[in-house]
Design an enzyme around this catalytic site. Structure first.
Site, mmCIF file in Angstrom:
data_model
loop_
_atom_site.group_PDB
_atom_site.id
_atom_site.type_symbol
_atom_site.label_atom_id
_atom_site.label_comp_id
_atom_site.label_asym_id
_atom_site.label_seq_id
_atom_site.Cartn_x
_atom_site.Cartn_y
_atom_site.Cartn_z
ATOM 1 C CE LYS A 258 -1.575 -94.837 37.548
ATOM 2 N NZ LYS A 258 -1.975 -93.992 38.358
ATOM 3 C CG ASP A 353 2.322 -92.687 37.139
ATOM 4 O OD1 ASP A 353 1.773 -92.921 38.384
ATOM 5 O OD2 ASP A 353 1.758 -91.660 36.667
ATOM 6 C CG ASP A 389 2.569 -82.026 43.735
ATOM 7 O OD1 ASP A 389 1.800 -81.743 43.724
ATOM 8 O OD2 ASP A 389 3.229 -83.287 43.850
ATOM 9 C CG ASN A 390 1.245 -83.885 47.410
ATOM 10 O OD1 ASN A 390 0.448 -83.314 47.839
ATOM 11 N ND2 ASN A 390 1.292 -84.895 46.252
ATOM 12 C CD GLU A 418 -0.893 -79.870 46.043
ATOM 13 O OE1 GLU A 418 -1.932 -80.523 45.605
ATOM 14 O OE2 GLU A 418 0.294 -80.462 46.216
ATOM 15 C CE LYS A 529 -5.619 -85.155 38.406
ATOM 16 N NZ LYS A 529 -5.617 -85.831 39.636
#
Length: 658
Positions: A258, A353, A389-390, A418, A529
């Site tokens: 990205k 990505d 993460d997640n 998170e 980010k």
């Protein structure tokens, strides 16, 4: 929880009913959470047939050990019994209740009635008591000869003394302690054990600061390295933070990288998203070459530790198309009909990505083992805190397996979830072992929603397994109330986060009131980010001094270290919150009065629950504002407060009796 039927190997059938434990999460399916030295007060219902006198003890031990600690339980009302224990080391523990019909206490109670009524059977009953004492002496004899001798001496007295003098002997507390120590438990019943996770203090009390190590120097024209991070660590420490959270530090993928502001096409200078993990330099066991080497990272972890800081690592289970797993284990991913691998989506968002892993693939056992080994790899490098993460997009059973496996070897490791998702999923992640969790605090703005939510987290059932970590912002979330907002709002939101919960955090840029949004979204313009960002952390108008004072007050006052001691008090103005946190012995009492209006003055009466503060209504008391240094003398429940966004916008009072 009922004590249950006897197992095939039991010496006798259960003689006592033990049920209705509290706290108890899903019938004992999940452990509760405690901190080393933190008391656990529990109760359960204990009863049996007939009119016997009961005794019960609470027993606890660390899993894998044989030594049981125990303390006597006390009856309250209606067959409910209460017990208290605490745990002296981190790790996984279990506790149980053992209860029995106490023949000696029952005999003593009946004997006193017989003596008072001049019952002719008193001499015979005295002999019965002597027999009970002698039996206790036999139980004591193998390991406590002195205690056995004392019990035998008292038994002889019971056989010789007149009834009234026998009663005087029986009133001895020392005698009762001996009989309790060597009670007849041959017909006792023991409940099924319940589990406890005991963690270190930082699991409950911490202040997190997040920054991208590649942006440590705040330069848009230069990629920072691990070796460049020390000034940012020192700055965070000066602001009072103790946990430094890094977004992923692994190699970043090249395929579908990205560009700035999440554009789909990157130019050759774009650094990409750190959450697109995996490239020519490796995957989850490697670091991004532009940051340095693993040796550099280990050096930084040690430097942080020397400063009293811990580095929290992001455990993001994402793979770029260039991750070694894609080549070595394509079966671990979601295969499309044409043989390609499916990239991640959260409609309407697309993450070209990132390839998500398939946790239910045919080779799931090896996949799970590999990911657990990745965590252990970094633990061996000195990382003791992980922000995950997640986690809500992976199987709950996987997290239960990972956390229990890691903490069996390293009970000091902390996991932060998170998981901005559905409440029940957030809760179950806490139940299966996550130490802390992100919360909805970021979106709670008005007095009533903040109050209700904080009560739910700290006063309801969730307090036994879920610790909310309050963040006013993250790299992913630039809430609307901070967009183009003045510094006063940044101060108020930080104060709420830091004082409502015992653990809080903020993302870099907050201290300089970074407030420019991506139009129409809860995101930052020029998000870090996806790119390097220019920052002056000492820019005029920064609130670093305010943050430092806030964290200093938290650190210096033990009441702020506790999670479930939050009490709300009344305030007439609907944009003024009043709440307190006290230690159980009232040696430290903190009272916060915070405005929710960053633009206008608010004023009105606050109405204190004096009992919750350990104060009496007829005595004056002193409230010392630790943020501003002012002192007021108050008396009674009702007192006037005025707050202004450019002056005293909040009070963090230390309450002291006159």
């Amino acid at each position: 929880m009922f004590a249950g039927f006897m197992p095939a190997t039991a010496a006798h059938a259960p003689t006592v009913v033990i049920e209705n434990f509290y706290p108890c999460i899903e019938g004992g399916r999940h452990p509760i959470k405690r901190i080393v030295g933190e008391p656990l007060q529990l109760w359960c219902d204990i009863f049996t047939d007939g009119h016997v006198v009961m005794s019960a003890v609470l027993k606890w031990r660390q899993l894998g050990t044989r030594r049981w600690y125990e303390s006597r339980m006390t009856p309250t009302d209606n067959d409910r019994w209460q017990g208290l224990c605490q745990f002296d080391s981190i790790g996984r523990w279990e506790y149980t209740v053992e209860a029995w019909a106490d023949t000696f206490r029952g005999w003593k109670k009946t004997f006193a009635v017989r003596v008072q009524a001049a019952d002719p059977d008193v001499p015979i009953e005295a002999l019965e008591g002597a027999r009970l004492l002698k039996e206790a002496a036999l139980r004591a004899r193998p390991g406590a000869a002195d205690a056995a001798s004392q019990l035998e001496e008292v038994a002889e007295l019971l056989e010789k003394l007149p009834p009234q003098e026998v009663m005087e002997v029986l009133l001895s507390e020392d005698l009762q302690k001996l009989m309790d120590a060597y009670a007849d438990r041959s017909l006792s019943t023991t409940s099924e054990p319940l589990k406890v996770i005991v963690e270190r203090e930082r699991a409950r009390f911490s202040a997190w600061y997040e920054f991208f190590p590649r942006g440590a120097e705040g330069r848009a024209d230069k990629h920072s390295t691990f070796r460049d991070c020390l000034p940012r660590l020192d700055d965070a420490k000066a602001m009072g933070f103790d946990t430094i959270y890094f977004p992923p530090i692994h190699p970043i993928g090249i395929t579908a990288r990205k560009g700035k502001n999440n554009t789909l096409i990157a130019d050759e200078n774009d650094v990409g998203s750190p959450w697109a993990i995996g490239g020519p330099a490796g995957g989850h066991r490697a670091v991004e070459p532009a940051l340095g080497t693993i040796e550099d990272f280990v050096w930084l972890v040690k430097e942080a530790n020397h400063r009293g800081l811990e580095i929290a690592m992001d455990f993001a289970i994402n793979c770029s198309p260039d991750h070694p797993y894609v080549k070595d284990h394509p079966e671990w991913f979601y295969q499309r009909p044409d043989g390609s691998i499916r990239y991640a989506e959260n409609p309407p968002k697309k993450y070209q990505d990132i390839y998500p892993l398939n946790f239910h693939c045919a080779d799931w056992k090896n996949l799970w083992k590999e990911l657990i080994d990745v965590v252990l790899f970094w633990v061996d490098k000195g990382v003791k805190v992980f922000r995950v993460d997640n986690p809500h997009t992976k199987p709950v059973s996987f997290w239960e397996e990972l956390i229990s496996t890691v903490q069996r070897k390293h009970p000091e490791v902390i996991f932060l979830a998170e998981a901005f998702t559905k409440p029940k999923m957030m809760q179950v992640l806490g139940k299966v072992g996550f130490t802390q969790s992100y919360t909805y605090f970021t979106w709670r703005e008005d007095k009533w929603s903040l109050t209700d939510y904080a009560k739910e987290l700290t006063q309801g059932e969730m307090r036994w397994f879920y610790r909310g970590n309050f963040w006013p912002n993250t790299p992913d979330i630039h809430p609307y109330y901070l967009q183009n907002a003045p510094a006063s709002i940044f101060r108020l939101r930080a104060a709420l986060a830091a004082t409502l919960s015992s653990t809080w955090g903020m993302y870099a840029g907050y201290e300089i009131c970074e407030n420019e949004p991506l139009p129409g979204k809860e995101e930052y313009l020029d998000s870090e980010k996806f790119q390097l960002r220019q920052r002056d952390y000492d820019a005029p108008g920064n609130i670093k001094g305010f943050i430092a004072r806030l964290n200093s007050i938290r650190r210096d006052n033990p009441a702020m270290h506790l999670y479930d001691n939050l009490v709300f008090h009344g305030a007439d103005h609907d944009q003024m919150m009043c709440y307190s946190k006290c230690t159980p012995d009232f040696s430290n009492r903190m009272l916060c009065v915070v405005s929710l209006n960053g633009h206008d003055m608010v004023s009105g009466m606050v109405h204190l629950d004096l009992a919750a503060l350990g104060l009496s209504s007829d005595q004056p008391y002193r409230v010392r504002d630790l943020m501003h240094g002012t002192v007021y003398i108050w008396q009674g429940s009702h007192n006037y407060v005025s707050l202004h966004p450019t002056g005293t916008s909040l009070h963090v009072f230390k309450v002291e009796p006159q």
